[in-house]
Design an enzyme around this catalytic site. Structure first.
Site, PDB file in Angstrom:
ATOM      1  N   CYS A   1      -3.246   1.385   9.749  1.00 33.04           N
ATOM      2  CA  CYS A   1      -4.298   0.472   9.269  1.00 33.04           C
ATOM      3  C   CYS A   1      -5.451   0.302  10.259  1.00 33.04           C
ATOM      4  CB  CYS A   1      -3.714  -0.919   8.996  1.00 33.04           C
ATOM      5  SG  CYS A   1      -2.205  -0.935   8.023  1.00 33.04           S
TER       6      CYS A   1
ATOM      7  N   HIS B   1       0.839  -1.201   0.000  1.00 34.98           N
ATOM      8  CA  HIS B   1       0.000   0.000   0.000  1.00 34.98           C
ATOM      9  C   HIS B   1       0.876   1.254   0.000  1.00 34.98           C
ATOM     10  CE1 HIS B   1      -3.541  -2.285   2.055  1.00 34.98           C
ATOM     11  NE2 HIS B   1      -3.833  -2.081   0.786  1.00 34.98           N
TER      12      HIS B   1
END
EC number: 3.5.3.18
Length: 254
Positions: free
Chosen positions: A249, A162
Protein backbone atom coordinates in the site's frame (compact mmCIF):
# COMPACT_ATOMS: atom_id res chain seq x y z
CA UNK A 1 12.58 -4.36 -13.37
CA UNK A 2 11.36 -1.31 -11.52
CA UNK A 3 13.25 1.97 -11.82
CA UNK A 4 11.11 4.33 -9.77
CA UNK A 5 9.30 4.39 -6.44
CA UNK A 6 6.87 7.04 -5.20
CA UNK A 7 6.04 7.09 -1.48
CA UNK A 8 4.65 9.62 0.99
CA UNK A 9 5.64 10.37 4.57
CA UNK A 10 2.72 9.59 6.90
CA UNK A 11 0.76 12.52 8.31
CA UNK A 12 0.03 12.82 12.02
CA UNK A 13 -3.63 12.44 11.10
CA UNK A 14 -2.76 8.84 10.16
CA UNK A 15 -4.11 7.85 13.58
CA UNK A 16 -7.60 8.60 12.20
CA UNK A 17 -7.19 6.45 9.09
CA UNK A 18 -10.02 4.23 7.88
CA UNK A 19 -10.09 0.78 9.45
CA UNK A 20 -12.09 -2.40 9.65
CA UNK A 21 -9.72 -3.96 12.17
CA UNK A 22 -10.05 -3.93 15.94
CA UNK A 23 -6.38 -3.49 16.71
CA UNK A 24 -6.52 0.01 18.19
CA UNK A 25 -5.19 3.32 16.89
CA UNK A 26 -1.71 3.54 15.39
CA UNK A 27 1.06 5.18 17.39
CA UNK A 28 2.32 7.98 15.13
CA UNK A 29 5.94 7.91 16.33
CA UNK A 30 6.13 4.16 15.74
CA UNK A 31 4.38 4.49 12.37
CA UNK A 32 6.93 7.10 11.27
CA UNK A 33 9.80 4.89 12.42
CA UNK A 34 8.32 1.94 10.53
CA UNK A 35 7.89 4.03 7.39
CA UNK A 36 11.52 5.16 7.58
CA UNK A 37 12.58 1.50 7.78
CA UNK A 38 10.35 0.70 4.79
CA UNK A 39 12.06 3.44 2.74
CA UNK A 40 15.47 2.14 3.80
CA UNK A 41 14.47 -1.33 2.59
CA UNK A 42 13.46 0.10 -0.79
CA UNK A 43 16.78 1.95 -1.00
CA UNK A 44 18.55 -1.42 -1.17
CA UNK A 45 16.55 -2.42 -4.28
CA UNK A 46 18.30 -0.35 -7.00
CA UNK A 47 15.46 2.14 -7.48
CA UNK A 48 15.11 5.92 -7.53
CA UNK A 49 12.77 7.04 -4.73
CA UNK A 50 10.54 10.12 -4.75
CA UNK A 51 9.33 10.79 -1.20
CA UNK A 52 6.39 13.18 -1.00
CA UNK A 53 5.63 15.31 2.08
CA UNK A 54 2.84 14.45 4.53
CA UNK A 55 -0.61 15.93 3.97
CA UNK A 56 -2.63 16.27 7.18
CA UNK A 57 -5.91 16.63 5.27
CA UNK A 58 -5.80 12.99 4.25
CA UNK A 59 -5.17 10.46 7.04
CA UNK A 60 -4.76 7.58 4.57
CA UNK A 61 -2.51 9.43 2.12
CA UNK A 62 0.55 7.37 3.12
CA UNK A 63 -1.12 4.60 1.10
CA UNK A 64 -0.09 5.99 -2.29
CA UNK A 65 -0.85 2.75 -4.11
CA UNK A 66 -4.62 3.34 -4.14
CA UNK A 67 -5.02 6.69 -5.98
CA UNK A 68 -2.87 5.73 -9.00
CA UNK A 69 -2.14 2.69 -11.14
CA UNK A 70 1.30 2.89 -12.74
CA UNK A 71 1.88 0.69 -15.80
CA UNK A 72 4.67 0.40 -18.34
CA UNK A 73 2.71 2.55 -20.81
CA UNK A 74 0.50 4.93 -18.87
CA UNK A 75 -0.62 6.01 -15.40
CA UNK A 76 -4.28 5.91 -14.41
CA UNK A 77 -5.63 8.23 -11.72
CA UNK A 78 -8.26 6.24 -9.88
CA UNK A 79 -11.43 7.30 -8.08
CA UNK A 80 -11.29 5.76 -4.61
CA UNK A 81 -14.39 4.03 -3.32
CA UNK A 82 -13.86 5.62 0.09
CA UNK A 83 -15.09 9.22 -0.32
CA UNK A 84 -12.67 10.53 2.31
CA UNK A 85 -9.80 9.42 0.06
CA UNK A 86 -10.86 11.00 -3.23
CA UNK A 87 -8.80 14.14 -2.69
CA UNK A 88 -5.67 12.01 -2.56
CA UNK A 89 -5.75 11.80 -6.36
CA UNK A 90 -5.32 15.58 -6.62
CA UNK A 91 -2.30 15.77 -4.34
CA UNK A 92 -0.36 13.11 -6.24
CA UNK A 93 -1.28 13.96 -9.83
CA UNK A 94 1.46 16.55 -10.41
CA UNK A 95 4.13 14.01 -9.43
CA UNK A 96 2.57 11.34 -11.64
CA UNK A 97 2.41 13.76 -14.61
CA UNK A 98 6.15 14.33 -14.25
CA UNK A 99 6.87 10.62 -14.79
CA UNK A 100 4.14 10.07 -17.41
CA UNK A 101 3.96 13.28 -19.49
CA UNK A 102 0.96 13.10 -21.81
CA UNK A 103 0.16 9.56 -20.65
CA UNK A 104 -2.12 10.08 -17.66
CA UNK A 105 -5.67 8.69 -17.81
CA UNK A 106 -8.43 8.76 -15.19
CA UNK A 107 -11.42 6.88 -13.85
CA UNK A 108 -14.64 8.94 -13.93
CA UNK A 109 -17.83 8.82 -11.83
CA UNK A 110 -19.78 6.67 -11.21
CA UNK A 111 -16.81 4.31 -11.46
CA UNK A 112 -14.73 3.66 -8.36
CA UNK A 113 -11.32 2.01 -8.25
CA UNK A 114 -8.65 1.70 -5.59
CA UNK A 115 -5.45 0.32 -7.06
CA UNK A 116 -4.89 -1.92 -4.05
CA UNK A 117 -7.46 -4.01 -5.92
CA UNK A 118 -5.19 -4.37 -8.96
CA UNK A 119 -2.40 -6.90 -9.41
CA UNK A 120 -0.02 -6.63 -12.35
CA UNK A 121 1.24 -9.80 -14.02
CA UNK A 122 3.31 -8.76 -17.02
CA UNK A 123 0.98 -6.82 -19.32
CA UNK A 124 -2.18 -8.22 -17.71
CA UNK A 125 -3.95 -6.70 -14.72
CA UNK A 126 -6.25 -8.60 -12.38
CA UNK A 127 -8.87 -6.21 -10.98
CA UNK A 128 -10.73 -7.05 -7.79
CA UNK A 129 -14.39 -6.06 -7.71
CA UNK A 130 -14.82 -5.12 -4.06
CA UNK A 131 -16.42 -2.72 -1.62
CA UNK A 132 -13.98 -0.07 -2.94
CA UNK A 133 -13.80 -0.96 -6.67
CA UNK A 134 -17.12 -1.27 -8.48
CA UNK A 135 -18.06 -2.94 -11.77
CA UNK A 136 -18.13 0.37 -13.66
CA UNK A 137 -14.68 1.31 -12.36
CA UNK A 138 -13.32 -2.07 -13.42
CA UNK A 139 -14.93 -1.67 -16.86
CA UNK A 140 -13.32 1.75 -17.34
CA UNK A 141 -9.97 0.45 -16.12
CA UNK A 142 -9.99 -2.44 -18.60
CA UNK A 143 -10.95 -0.08 -21.46
CA UNK A 144 -8.03 2.24 -20.62
CA UNK A 145 -5.59 -0.66 -20.33
CA UNK A 146 -6.71 -2.05 -23.71
CA UNK A 147 -6.33 1.39 -25.31
CA UNK A 148 -2.65 1.21 -24.32
CA UNK A 149 -2.11 -2.36 -25.54
CA UNK A 150 -2.51 -3.95 -22.10
CA UNK A 151 -5.27 -6.20 -20.76
CA UNK A 152 -7.38 -6.69 -17.65
CA UNK A 153 -9.86 -9.09 -16.09
CA UNK A 154 -12.19 -8.97 -13.10
CA UNK A 155 -11.90 -11.07 -9.94
CA UNK A 156 -14.86 -10.89 -7.57
CA UNK A 157 -13.88 -10.63 -3.92
CA UNK A 158 -15.83 -12.31 -1.16
CA UNK A 159 -14.16 -11.44 2.14
CA UNK A 160 -11.10 -9.19 1.95
CA UNK A 161 -10.85 -5.40 1.56
CA UNK A 162 -8.58 -5.35 -1.51
CA UNK A 163 -7.37 -7.95 -4.00
CA UNK A 164 -3.79 -7.54 -2.80
CA UNK A 165 -4.83 -8.10 0.81
CA UNK A 166 -4.52 -11.79 -0.02
CA UNK A 167 -2.32 -11.96 -3.13
CA UNK A 168 1.18 -10.99 -4.21
CA UNK A 169 2.77 -11.75 -7.57
CA UNK A 170 6.50 -12.34 -7.15
CA UNK A 171 7.31 -12.65 -10.87
CA UNK A 172 8.55 -15.96 -12.39
CA UNK A 173 4.97 -17.33 -12.22
CA UNK A 174 5.12 -17.40 -8.40
CA UNK A 175 1.96 -16.23 -6.63
CA UNK A 176 1.54 -15.87 -2.87
CA UNK A 177 -2.08 -16.54 -1.99
CA UNK A 178 -4.14 -16.67 1.19
CA UNK A 179 -7.74 -17.48 2.04
CA UNK A 180 -10.28 -17.19 -0.75
CA UNK A 181 -7.62 -16.79 -3.45
CA UNK A 182 -5.96 -20.19 -3.04
CA UNK A 183 -8.73 -22.00 -4.89
CA UNK A 184 -9.92 -19.31 -7.32
CA UNK A 185 -9.89 -20.72 -10.87
CA UNK A 186 -8.33 -17.52 -12.28
CA UNK A 187 -5.03 -18.31 -10.56
CA UNK A 188 -4.61 -22.05 -11.04
CA UNK A 189 -1.98 -21.69 -13.78
CA UNK A 190 0.39 -20.00 -11.32
CA UNK A 191 2.78 -21.69 -8.94
CA UNK A 192 0.66 -20.92 -5.87
CA UNK A 193 2.48 -20.53 -2.57
CA UNK A 194 -0.26 -20.97 0.00
CA UNK A 195 0.00 -18.74 3.04
CA UNK A 196 -1.38 -20.33 6.23
CA UNK A 197 -4.45 -18.67 7.69
CA UNK A 198 -2.64 -17.50 10.84
CA UNK A 199 -0.09 -15.67 8.65
CA UNK A 200 -2.55 -14.35 6.05
CA UNK A 201 -1.45 -10.72 6.62
CA UNK A 202 1.93 -11.72 5.15
CA UNK A 203 0.34 -12.46 1.76
CA UNK A 204 0.71 -8.74 1.07
CA UNK A 205 4.35 -8.52 -0.04
CA UNK A 206 6.12 -6.74 -2.88
CA UNK A 207 8.65 -7.95 -5.42
CA UNK A 208 11.23 -5.24 -6.17
CA UNK A 209 14.03 -6.26 -8.51
CA UNK A 210 14.48 -9.82 -7.21
CA UNK A 211 14.03 -8.81 -3.57
CA UNK A 212 10.81 -9.49 -1.71
CA UNK A 213 9.82 -7.02 1.00
CA UNK A 214 7.41 -8.59 3.49
CA UNK A 215 5.97 -7.78 6.91
CA UNK A 216 8.10 -8.91 9.85
CA UNK A 217 6.97 -11.68 12.15
CA UNK A 218 5.69 -14.36 9.77
CA UNK A 219 8.37 -17.09 9.78
CA UNK A 220 6.51 -19.74 7.77
CA UNK A 221 5.81 -17.29 4.96
CA UNK A 222 9.37 -16.01 5.03
CA UNK A 223 10.69 -19.56 4.70
CA UNK A 224 8.41 -20.32 1.75
CA UNK A 225 9.55 -17.17 -0.09
CA UNK A 226 13.24 -17.71 0.69
CA UNK A 227 13.00 -21.29 -0.58
CA UNK A 228 12.12 -19.87 -4.01
CA UNK A 229 15.48 -18.09 -4.14
CA UNK A 230 14.49 -14.50 -3.40
CA UNK A 231 16.37 -12.22 -1.05
CA UNK A 232 13.80 -11.52 1.68
CA UNK A 233 13.68 -8.17 3.50
CA UNK A 234 11.38 -7.94 6.52
CA UNK A 235 9.87 -4.65 7.67
CA UNK A 236 7.59 -4.03 10.64
CA UNK A 237 4.23 -2.69 9.41
CA UNK A 238 2.24 -3.43 12.57
CA UNK A 239 1.07 0.19 13.00
CA UNK A 240 -0.24 0.24 9.42
CA UNK A 241 -2.08 -3.03 9.90
CA UNK A 242 -4.24 -1.16 12.44
CA UNK A 243 -5.61 0.95 9.57
CA UNK A 244 -5.90 -1.85 7.01
CA UNK A 245 -2.51 -1.14 5.42
CA UNK A 246 0.28 -3.43 4.32
CA UNK A 247 3.60 -3.50 2.51
CA UNK A 248 2.25 -2.91 -1.01
CA UNK A 249 0.00 0.00 0.00
CA UNK A 250 2.84 2.40 0.81
CA UNK A 251 4.53 2.70 -2.58
CA UNK A 252 4.03 3.04 -6.30
CA UNK A 253 6.53 0.89 -8.20
CA UNK A 254 7.21 1.33 -11.92
Amino acid sequence: MFKHIIARTPARSLVDGLTSSHLGKPDYAKALEQHNAYIRALQTCDVDITLLPPDERFPDSVFVEDPVLCTSRCAIITRPGAESRRGETEIIEETVQRFYPGKVERIEAPGTVEAGDIMMVGDHFYIGESARTNAEGARQMIAILEKHGLSGSVVRLEKVLHLKTGLAYLEHNNLLAAGEFVSKPEFQDFNIIEIPEEESYAANCIWVNERVIMPAGYPRTREKIARLGYRVIEVDTSEYRKIDGGVSCMSLRF
